[in-house]
Each structure stands twice: as structure tokens, then as C-alpha cells.
Design an enzyme around this catalytic site. Structure first.
Site, PDB file in Angstrom:
ATOM      1  N   GLU A  56       0.820  -1.211   0.000  1.00 57.03           N
ATOM      2  CA  GLU A  56       0.000   0.000   0.000  1.00 57.03           C
ATOM      3  C   GLU A  56       0.857   1.266   0.000  1.00 57.03           C
ATOM      4  O   GLU A  56       1.943   1.289   0.586  1.00 57.03           O
ATOM      5  CB  GLU A  56      -0.878   0.019   1.265  1.00 57.03           C
ATOM      6  CG  GLU A  56      -1.861  -1.124   1.295  1.00 57.03           C
ATOM      7  CD  GLU A  56      -2.461  -1.385   2.675  1.00 57.03           C
ATOM      8  OE1 GLU A  56      -3.617  -1.801   2.725  1.00 57.03           O
ATOM      9  OE2 GLU A  56      -1.768  -1.178   3.684  1.00 57.03           O
ATOM     10  N   GLY A 228      -6.309  -5.618  13.720  1.00 60.32           N
ATOM     11  CA  GLY A 228      -5.777  -6.540  12.705  1.00 60.32           C
ATOM     12  C   GLY A 228      -6.556  -6.578  11.392  1.00 60.32           C
ATOM     13  O   GLY A 228      -5.993  -6.887  10.354  1.00 60.32           O
ATOM     14  N   ASP A 230      -7.615  -4.927   8.424  1.00 61.18           N
ATOM     15  CA  ASP A 230      -7.232  -3.644   7.824  1.00 61.18           C
ATOM     16  C   ASP A 230      -7.118  -3.704   6.312  1.00 61.18           C
ATOM     17  O   ASP A 230      -6.394  -2.929   5.700  1.00 61.18           O
ATOM     18  CB  ASP A 230      -5.914  -3.144   8.452  1.00 61.18           C
ATOM     19  CG  ASP A 230      -4.767  -4.140   8.278  1.00 61.18           C
ATOM     20  OD1 ASP A 230      -5.006  -5.236   7.738  1.00 61.18           O
ATOM     21  OD2 ASP A 230      -3.640  -3.816   8.665  1.00 61.18           O
ATOM     22  N   VAL A 298      -7.744   0.897  11.036  1.00 62.65           N
ATOM     23  CA  VAL A 298      -7.084   0.333   9.847  1.00 62.65           C
ATOM     24  C   VAL A 298      -5.704   0.963   9.642  1.00 62.65           C
ATOM     25  O   VAL A 298      -4.877   0.437   8.908  1.00 62.65           O
ATOM     26  CB  VAL A 298      -7.930   0.518   8.555  1.00 62.65           C
ATOM     27  CG1 VAL A 298      -9.197  -0.317   8.612  1.00 62.65           C
ATOM     28  CG2 VAL A 298      -8.263   1.979   8.293  1.00 62.65           C
TER      29      VAL A 298
HETATM   30  N1  LIG Z   1      -4.670  -0.913  12.130  1.00 63.33           N
HETATM   31  C1  LIG Z   1      -3.413  -0.564  11.990  1.00 63.33           C
HETATM   32  O1  LIG Z   1      -3.071   0.612  12.009  1.00 63.33           O
HETATM   33  C2  LIG Z   1      -2.385  -1.637  11.842  1.00 63.33           C
HETATM   34  C3  LIG Z   1      -1.027  -1.315  11.940  1.00 63.33           C
HETATM   35  C4  LIG Z   1      -0.094  -2.348  11.897  1.00 63.33           C
HETATM   36  C5  LIG Z   1      -0.505  -3.655  11.703  1.00 63.33           C
HETATM   37  N2  LIG Z   1      -1.842  -3.918  11.549  1.00 63.33           N
HETATM   38  C6  LIG Z   1      -2.312  -5.285  11.371  1.00 63.33           C
HETATM   39  O2  LIG Z   1      -2.194  -5.937  12.628  1.00 63.33           O
HETATM   40  C7  LIG Z   1      -2.023  -7.335  12.427  1.00 63.33           C
HETATM   41  C8  LIG Z   1      -0.899  -7.870  13.276  1.00 63.33           C
HETATM   42  O3  LIG Z   1       0.319  -7.340  12.823  1.00 63.33           O
HETATM   43  P1  LIG Z   1       1.689  -7.944  13.377  1.00 63.33           P
HETATM   44  O4  LIG Z   1       2.758  -7.121  12.752  1.00 63.33           O
HETATM   45  O5  LIG Z   1       1.632  -8.045  14.867  1.00 63.33           O
HETATM   46  O6  LIG Z   1       1.620  -9.400  12.736  1.00 63.33           O
HETATM   47  P2  LIG Z   1       2.332 -10.746  13.244  1.00 63.33           P
HETATM   48  O7  LIG Z   1       2.206 -11.704  12.123  1.00 63.33           O
HETATM   49  O8  LIG Z   1       3.663 -10.452  13.817  1.00 63.33           O
HETATM   50  O9  LIG Z   1       1.392 -11.226  14.471  1.00 63.33           O
HETATM   51  C9  LIG Z   1       0.091 -11.647  14.304  1.00 63.33           C
HETATM   52  C10 LIG Z   1      -0.226 -12.712  15.334  1.00 63.33           C
HETATM   53  O10 LIG Z   1      -1.609 -13.081  15.202  1.00 63.33           O
HETATM   54  C11 LIG Z   1      -1.706 -14.454  15.518  1.00 63.33           C
HETATM   55  N3  LIG Z   1      -2.977 -14.975  15.045  1.00 63.33           N
HETATM   56  C12 LIG Z   1      -3.370 -15.244  13.776  1.00 63.33           C
HETATM   57  N4  LIG Z   1      -4.617 -15.750  13.764  1.00 63.33           N
HETATM   58  C13 LIG Z   1      -5.025 -15.782  15.049  1.00 63.33           C
HETATM   59  C14 LIG Z   1      -6.213 -16.206  15.691  1.00 63.33           C
HETATM   60  N5  LIG Z   1      -7.238 -16.706  14.989  1.00 63.33           N
HETATM   61  N6  LIG Z   1      -6.308 -16.116  17.044  1.00 63.33           N
HETATM   62  C15 LIG Z   1      -5.267 -15.640  17.774  1.00 63.33           C
HETATM   63  N7  LIG Z   1      -4.098 -15.228  17.222  1.00 63.33           N
HETATM   64  C16 LIG Z   1      -3.984 -15.297  15.872  1.00 63.33           C
HETATM   65  C17 LIG Z   1      -0.490 -15.065  14.842  1.00 63.33           C
HETATM   66  O11 LIG Z   1      -0.157 -16.323  15.368  1.00 63.33           O
HETATM   67  C18 LIG Z   1       0.580 -13.999  15.142  1.00 63.33           C
HETATM   68  O12 LIG Z   1       1.309 -14.295  16.305  1.00 63.33           O
HETATM   69  C19 LIG Z   1      -1.816  -7.519  10.922  1.00 63.33           C
HETATM   70  O13 LIG Z   1      -2.999  -7.995  10.362  1.00 63.33           O
HETATM   71  C20 LIG Z   1      -1.503  -6.132  10.416  1.00 63.33           C
HETATM   72  O14 LIG Z   1      -1.894  -5.954   9.079  1.00 63.33           O
HETATM   73  C21 LIG Z   1      -2.784  -2.946  11.632  1.00 63.33           C
END
Ligand SMILES: NC(=O)c1ccc[n+]([C@@H]2O[C@H](COP(=O)([O-])OP(=O)(O)OC[C@H]3O[C@@H](n4cnc5c(N)ncnc54)[C@H](O)[C@@H]3O)[C@@H](O)[C@H]2O)c1
Length: 358
Positions: A56, A228, A230, A298
Site C-alpha cells: 500500500e 488486525g 485492515d 485500519v
Molecule cells: N490498524 C493498523 O493501524 C495496523 C497497523 C499495523 C498492523 N496492523 C495489522 O495488525 C495485524 C498484526 O500485525 P503484526 O505485525 O503483529 O503481525 P504478526 O504476524 O507479527 O502477528 C500476528 C499474530 O496473530 C496471531 N494470530 C493469527 N490468527 C489468530 C487467531 N485466529 N487467534 C489468535 N491469534 C492469531 C499469529 O499467530 C501472530 O502471532 C496484521 O494484520 C496487520 O496488518 C494494523
């Protein structure tokens, strides 16, 4: 020369302040920018999707400064030893169009996302919130933990992740912080983690319409910080949670959130409140203690603009140790770009990729 804040420099700036203090200061910068919402030229981010992820571009400008972030989201990456989310960005001077800062934004995205989550919760969660469930214990989770402990007074964190190694890592990192006022409880399921929590943060990564929270888990008065989900086709909440009669949904920038947030599951007329309206007093973040409030996060370009602006300010505050990159030519004669390829180097041409200016 263009100022440069790489990972090392951001680490140095954050550690100097302390992570909690840095996140709180950044939340202040984000709040200040949201308070001048109408000054910004805003658009939903531009996304390029593949079956496994998204790349993005997030541009924004206030007429004086312009910024963009490049960011990806690839939930499958961690299985290959790579991050799910990486990012970098640029701050530029609108008057000349020249970039003024090139920065890493991977670490910074985690800091600003936590800052934004805690900022929204300050306006939306019940005042006496003390227990938070944290579902998804990956890269973002320590930042969320620190922000909510420090800015909201969360005293109990209830952890759950489908990957026990992720929870091990989070527990270890939180233990190393030795926060005497924080009790960390490891839970065996989402249901167990959420039961009795005042705030529920979901920060999982899965490129699909996942159902992390079901309607039965939600108790009156809870604040949900849904981070998560987003992307189109990537959500965390069951739609019936949003449809609750006592639910209030706050988003960052409505046109983007309708495409990417939990509200992508809802029809176009589904009511949402923009966070800027809450800050301006045009809408309430919460009406009463029994309401279920949902921050449908998001990630919006303004938060990265604030972060880049703040990093640049901190970076420039110290003379003598500022790293720069030769990203833009500095020519004696701006009409003689060709001189760059000739024998006589233009003023700022450097063989080094990175300089530290005195
Ligand atoms: N809204 C925002 O501003 C923003 C900013 C950054 C990241 N994000 C989003 O946040 C999310 C997490 O990012 P990250 O960098 O920590 O990713 P990451 O991959 O490091 O961690 C995600 C964790 O979620 C766990 N997980 C997956 N499915 C699950 C479930 N059903 N139940 C419980 N745990 C589960 C995984 O095992 C993993 O440990 C991503 O989807 C990312 O796109 C959003």
C-alpha cells in the site's frame, strides 16, 4: 541532502525518551494533527493485492508538508522468518516538492499504531478500565501492551495467540520490562482471555474474514480495539457485534474504513463516527458505561504524517550527528542535470550512501 532516520536512529530516539514516553508523546502529535483534520488533503490508500498480501501507498498533505508511507501486509511471512508488516516513508516540502526526510517506518508503524489505539481508547473506553485482553501476540503486541499500560492504566493483560511461541515471546519481553504494576495472565482461548476484560485488543494477522471475536464474548461496557482487520477481505469481528443496538463504531477516515475496516461487512448507510469528530466535540466517543465501543482501526496516513513530522523534529534537534542521504542532486546550475554524469561532481554527490553531517 535529505535527512535520514533508519532503524538505528529511530531506536536511539525512542530509547532516549523511553518507549512508553515516546508513544505518549507521539499520541500527542497525532491528536494535534487530528484536531486540524480539515487542513489535510485526504484519500484512501492505494492498495495492490496479491493472493498472499498487500502493498500500500499512503499519501497525505496539510499544504505545507506532504508525506507518504510504503507498507506491506503479508501474514504468511512469519513462517519464512520475515515480518508481516514492513514500511518506510518520506516527508516532503510542498513548496519545493523536495523530500526532507527518508525514514524507516516498520518500528515506527508499531509505535504509531499503539499510540493511536491508546489515544482512541482514552476517548472511548470506560474511565476505570483496568483489564485488557490482547488477542494476537506478534510484532505489534508489546507496543500495544506498553501503550495501554502507560496511557490507560491497564493493570492486567490477558494474552492469547494461536501460536504459543508468540505468547512466550510477548511474556518474555514484558517480564524484561519489569513493570511492577502489570499482571500478565496467559489464557488458553480467546473466550478465556476476553471474559471480564474492560478492553479487548485484536491484533491478529490472517488474510481472510476471520472471526476472532463472536457476539457471545462481548459484555456491556467493553471497548474493542480492532487493529488486525485492515484490508478488503480481512476482518476480525463477527458482523453481529457491529450490529448490536448498544454498539458505537469510531473509524479514522470513513472512505478508507468502509473499504478496509470491520465496517466493510456493513451496508453503506451503517453509522460510523470519525475520530476527528470525537476530538472536535461533534460526537461522543462513548455515551454511557454500558455501551460497547469499537475502534475500527485500519491505520490512516495522518498517523504516519505525524510520526514522520515528529521524527524529523527530534532528528534535527541535535546538530552534529544527523544522518543524511544523497537522494536529490544539489547542482550549481539546476538546468545542468547532465553535469551529474560528467567528470565534475555536483555539489552534494557523494560516493557514500549515507553521511553524517556536521
Ligand atoms: N490498524 C493498523 O493501524 C495496523 C497497523 C499495523 C498492523 N496492523 C495489522 O495488525 C495485524 C498484526 O500485525 P503484526 O505485525 O503483529 O503481525 P504478526 O504476524 O507479527 O502477528 C500476528 C499474530 O496473530 C496471531 N494470530 C493469527 N490468527 C489468530 C487467531 N485466529 N487467534 C489468535 N491469534 C492469531 C499469529 O499467530 C501472530 O502471532 C496484521 O494484520 C496487520 O496488518 C494494523
Amino acid at each position: 541532502m535529505v535527512d535520514f532516520t533508519g532503524i538505528e536512529r529511530v531506536r536511539e530516539l525512542v530509547n532516549r525518551a523511553g518507549t512508553a514516553a515516546f508513544i505518549e508523546a507521539l499520541a500527542g502529535e497525532i491528536e494535534a494533527d487530528y484536531r486540524r483534520w480539515s487542513e489535510f488533503d485526504k484519500s484512501p490508500r492505494h492498495a495492490v493485492h496479491s493472493p498472499v498480501g498487500v502493498i500500500e501507498l499512503m499519501p497525505i498533505s496539510d499544504g505545507r508538508l506532504y508525506s507518504f508511507k510504503y507498507v506491506n501486509g503479508h501474514p504468511k511471512n512469519t513462517a519464512q522468518g520475515l515480518l508481516t508488516v514492513t514500511a518506510f516513508g518520506v516527508l516532503a516540502d510542498v513548496d519545493t516538492g523536495y523530500p526532507v526526510l527518508l525514514s524507516e517506518l516498520t518500528l515506527t508503524t508499531a509505535l504509531r499504531t499503539a499510540a493511536m489505539s491508546a489515544l482512541a481508547a482514552r476517548w472511548m473506553a470506560r474511565r476505570n478500565s483496568r483489564a485488557m485482553a490482547l488477542i494476537g501476540n506478534g510484532a505489534q503486541s508489546e507496543f500495544q501492551s506498553i501503550a495501554f499500560h502507560h496511557m490507560l492504566g491497564i493493570r492486567e493483560l490477558r494474552l492469547y495467540d494461536v501460536d504459543p511461541a508468540a505468547t512466550d515471546k510477548l511474556e518474555r519481553n514484558l517480564a524484561a520490562l519489569a513493570l511492577p504494576q502489570l499482571r500478565v495472565v496467559r489464557c488458553a482461548s480467546v473466550t478465556e482471555a476476553v471474559r471480564g476484560a474492560d478492553i479487548v485488543t485484536t491484533v491478529t494477522a490472517d488474510k481472510r474474514n476471520a472471526i476472532i471475536l463472536t457476539p457471545q464474548m462481548i459484555e456491556p461496557g467493553m471497548h474493542l480495539n480492532a487493529v488486525g482487520g485492515d484490508c478488503p477481505g480481512k476482518t476480525e469481528l463477527h458482523g453481529d457485534i457491529l450490529r448490536r443496538a448498544d454498539a458505537r463504531v469510531v473509524v479514522e477516515f470513513e472512505p478508507q474504513s468502509r473499504l478496509e475496516g470491520e465496517v466493510q461487512q456493513m451496508p453503506a448507510h451503517f453509522p460510523v463516527i470519525e475520530f476527528a469528530d470525537v476530538l472536535a466535540g461533534r460526537a461522543a466517543g462513548r455515551d454511557h458505561d454500558g455501551e460497547v465501543t469499537i475502534f475500527d482501526s485500519v491505520g490512516f496516513a495522518l498517523e504516519d504524517f505525524s510520526a514522520l513530522r515528529y521524527l524529523h523534529e527530534l532528528h534535527r534537534a541535535e546538530r552534529g550527528t544527523r544522518a543524511t542521504v544523497d537522494l536529490v542532486p544539489d547542482l550549481d546550475n539546476p538546468k545542468d542535470l547532465f553535469a551529474l554524469l560528467g567528470g565534475r561532481p555536483a555539489r552534494a554527490t557523494s560516493t557514500a550512501h549515507l553521511r553524517v553531517s556536521a
